[in-house]
Design an enzyme around this catalytic site. Sequence first.
Site: not given
Ligand SMILES: Cc1cn([C@H]2C[C@H](O)[C@@H](COP(=O)(O)OP(=O)(O)O[C@H]3O[C@H](C)C(=O)[C@H](O)[C@H]3O)O2)c(=O)[nH]c1=O
Length: 186
Positions: A55, A65, A125, A161
């Site tokens: 991401h 990060k 992070y 993803d």
């Molecule tokens: C990233 C983020 C997400 N969210 C909410 C949005 C979704 O409803 C839920 C899960 O989000 P997401 O599926 O994008 O989470 P990850 O797959 O862990 O994504 C993260 O993991 C990879 C390793 C990364 O480097 C990024 O920081 C980030 O993209 O949290 C928020 O409210 N705030 C935030 O900053």
Amino acid sequence: MATVQLVKPRRFGDARGWFSETYSRRAYEALGIGPEFVQDNHSMSAAIGTLRGLHFQVPPHGQGKLVRCTAGAIMDYALDIRHGSPTYGRWLSAELTAENGYQLWVPVGFAHAFVTLAPNTEVIYKVTDYYAPECDSGVRWDSVGIEWPLPLGGPVLSDKDRALPTLAELESPFPYDGEPLPERLA
Ligand SMILES: Cc1cn([C@H]2C[C@H](O)[C@@H](COP(=O)(O)OP(=O)(O)O[C@H]3O[C@H](C)C(=O)[C@H](O)[C@H]3O)O2)c(=O)[nH]c1=O
């Protein structure tokens, strides 16, 4: 100038356990990390082989990060996606565990991902810009040549993803800042 760095914070052990400063602005700024962090994130992944990434947020909300693992273990990756970089498409990785307390600095211009190596792994992070869903982007995990340490069943992925574009399809919005990715992490 930005480059990926592995930070190994000191732990001061005694009969009770240990103490560690996990962030200090003046120490990290001197390393070129940050300097301004505005948001902390915390995720828990139940299954081994959970893969989150690769991401990044596109400008104007690119995020640096500072990543660490506080329960379990991950293999953490930073992929160079700065257009014109001589190391474009190359990545560095580090094993971050609750045990070693290591931290990976992933600057703007790099895509970030991790895969969990233990159940119930927690990752915390700091990021240098706020979450901007309209700027949320990424490249698909299996399009970059990384040999991920995965269980036989393959990765646990979010639908988002699974549907990311490939690296070949990416038109990177990040300019090269003149600092190639080092051969390896110090
Ligand atoms: C990233 C983020 C997400 N969210 C909410 C949005 C979704 O409803 C839920 C899960 O989000 P997401 O599926 O994008 O989470 P990850 O797959 O862990 O994504 C993260 O993991 C990879 C390793 C990364 O480097 C990024 O920081 C980030 O993209 O949290 C928020 O409210 N705030 C935030 O900053």
